[in-house]
Write an enzyme that holds these catalytic residues in place. Structure first.
Site, short mmCIF file in Angstrom:
data_model
loop_
_atom_site.label_atom_id
_atom_site.label_comp_id
_atom_site.label_asym_id
_atom_site.label_seq_id
_atom_site.Cartn_x
_atom_site.Cartn_y
_atom_site.Cartn_z
N SER A 93 0.82 -1.22 0.00
CA SER A 93 0.00 0.00 0.00
C SER A 93 0.85 1.27 0.00
CB SER A 93 -0.95 0.01 1.20
OG SER A 93 -0.25 0.03 2.42
N HIS A 98 9.73 -1.48 2.09
CA HIS A 98 9.76 -1.58 3.55
C HIS A 98 9.64 -3.04 3.95
CE1 HIS A 98 5.63 -0.85 2.15
NE2 HIS A 98 5.22 -1.64 3.12
#
Ligand code: AMP
Length: 112
Positions: A93, A98
């Site tokens: 998203s 990450h």
């Protein structure tokens, strides 16, 4: 500019738990486990799929940072999970690479 780029630039606040020259780690705003930290490169790589050979050292630093964060959070004894979501089917998203470091409870497998 992604929300994570704004966190790196200190334009929006985050609960930062670890930082090096190339890596930043901060608590996820919607934690899915008692410990849920995001480990990111300061370089704006979109996802693992966008990492290139020139990022090899950086990718190693990110993996080692995940383990360091886990140790600092006391997860190394009981175990933990490191995961990165890639693209639409992966459930990504935020389009800045990450690694989720999750722990502090028994985690289920397989993920949904
Ligand atoms: P993913 O769905 O794998 O792209 O993960 C993005 C993660 O970023 C989610 O777990 C969100 O809860 C988290 N997140 C979004 N905005 C923020 C923020 N401002 N600070 C901390 N975590 C955030």
């Amino acid at each position: 500019m992604t929300i994570f780029a704004k966190i790196i630039a200190r334009e929006i606040p985050a609960d930062i738990v670890y930082e090096t020259e190339h890596v930043l780690a901060f608590r996820d705003i919607q934690p899915q486990a008692p410990v849920h930290v995001l480990v990111i490169p300061k370089k704006p790589v979109v996802s693992l799929d966008h990492a290139s050979k020139e990022d090899a050292t950086l990718m190693g630093e990110l993996m080692l940072a995940c383990a360091e964060v886990a140790r600092r959070e006391g997860l190394d004894v009981g175990g933990y999970r490191v995961v990165t979501n890639i693209g639409s089917h992966g459930g990504q998203s935020v389009f800045h690479l990450h690694f989720h470091v999750l722990g502090g409870r028994q985690l289920g497998w397989p993920p949904g």
